[in-house]
Design a protein around this motif. Sequence first.
Motif, PDB file in Angstrom:
ATOM      1  N   CYS A 173       0.862  -1.189   0.000  1.00 39.71           N
ATOM      2  CA  CYS A 173       0.000   0.000   0.000  1.00 39.71           C
ATOM      3  C   CYS A 173       0.896   1.236   0.000  1.00 39.71           C
ATOM      4  N   ASN A 220       0.182   4.179   0.798  1.00 39.84           N
ATOM      5  CA  ASN A 220      -0.068   5.048   1.944  1.00 39.84           C
ATOM      6  C   ASN A 220       0.452   4.460   3.256  1.00 39.84           C
ATOM      7  N   CYS A 241      -6.293   3.739   3.706  1.00 36.56           N
ATOM      8  CA  CYS A 241      -6.787   4.381   2.483  1.00 36.56           C
ATOM      9  C   CYS A 241      -8.248   4.814   2.637  1.00 36.56           C
ATOM     10  N   ARG A 262      -7.096   7.168  -6.324  1.00 36.62           N
ATOM     11  CA  ARG A 262      -5.956   6.295  -6.661  1.00 36.62           C
ATOM     12  C   ARG A 262      -4.836   7.098  -7.324  1.00 36.62           C
ATOM     13  N   THR A 319      -3.107   9.172  -4.761  1.00 40.65           N
ATOM     14  CA  THR A 319      -2.273   8.309  -3.925  1.00 40.65           C
ATOM     15  C   THR A 319      -0.902   8.099  -4.559  1.00 40.65           C
TER      16      THR A 319
END
Length: 341
Positions: free
Chosen positions: A107, A109, A163, A187, A190
């Motif tokens: 991920c 994040n 997220c 997305r 991100t």
Amino acid sequence: MKIMKLGASYFGNRILRHVREDMKKMVDDGCNFVVHTMSEHDISYHAGTMVDIVKASRGVGLEVFLDPWGIGRVFGGESFSTFVKEYPNCRQRLNFPEGEIKIYKACLNSSTFRNTMTTWIELAARTGAEGVFWDEPHLFFGEFAPLFGGKKRNIWGCTCEVCKDIFKQQYGYEMPMDFTDDVKAFRQTTIINFLEYLANTASTKGLINSVCLFPTTDPRYGIYSWEKVAMIKNMNIFGSDPYWYAYKQDVTEFVRRISSEVCALSNKYAKEPQIWIQGYRVPAEREEEIATAVDVAYESGVRNIATWSFEGTDCMTYVRSDRPEIVWQFVRRAYLKYKNG
């Protein structure tokens, strides 16, 4: 007159005497920079060797960039990732309402993954390399087909709790499980925030930042507005990889279109445009298209051209060209044409 930058990626071996020979050959064949991959495996077992490889490459006159090859499975590359195995809670979660499914990709994040990337950047700086190469950053996207029939649906990441919290803060409602416009935008943001973090961190270490985006603006790949990446302050080189064999496109049209888009945004935001040429999985009897691709990129205004990868990717059976030696002969001719021209 602007100096042509000509290079290739390299991941053939970690035996220093062979690397030295290959780096000398790259220079003789027209290259003045190299992109060395530095994977999780390299960090664990070849950290000192990577310092030596960078030193040897610079010693023959090559500018060196390092590529986080396959790290977290969110960059381009065939290398395995131990991070996603060791930190299952930091993997991308997919949009399955039936239950939690995590894909083997980190991920973006995740603070743990960002710390891992910071450590990678610190090692890259210690090697003495001039820059870092952020290759095809992406999030997961695919399709799910029910086993016993039913409508296919899009599956994507990331829908982990981190997220979801960020999405709610930005949009004011719970993250939907459908691939909506807000999800597409989230997305993309991100990935852009992740790239900005990497670029800022690398810049503080004195490293040049180079990015390569997929040659598409399809939201499924994550980034659909290239301009938002070109706007990143500390991103110095902006590029893409119109691999016409892989995407089954006409070489002239595809390379020209992507090169023109890269140059337009680079000129607007004072970046250096870069185009990557496909030198892997090149079919026999079509090697001459490599020369066409280099010519088209040059005619479009690109003065920074790289090939993936050295010697037709002869070192890897999975993506090796049908005739690697001939592939590299065409790369060599094209490079020497512009280096000496």
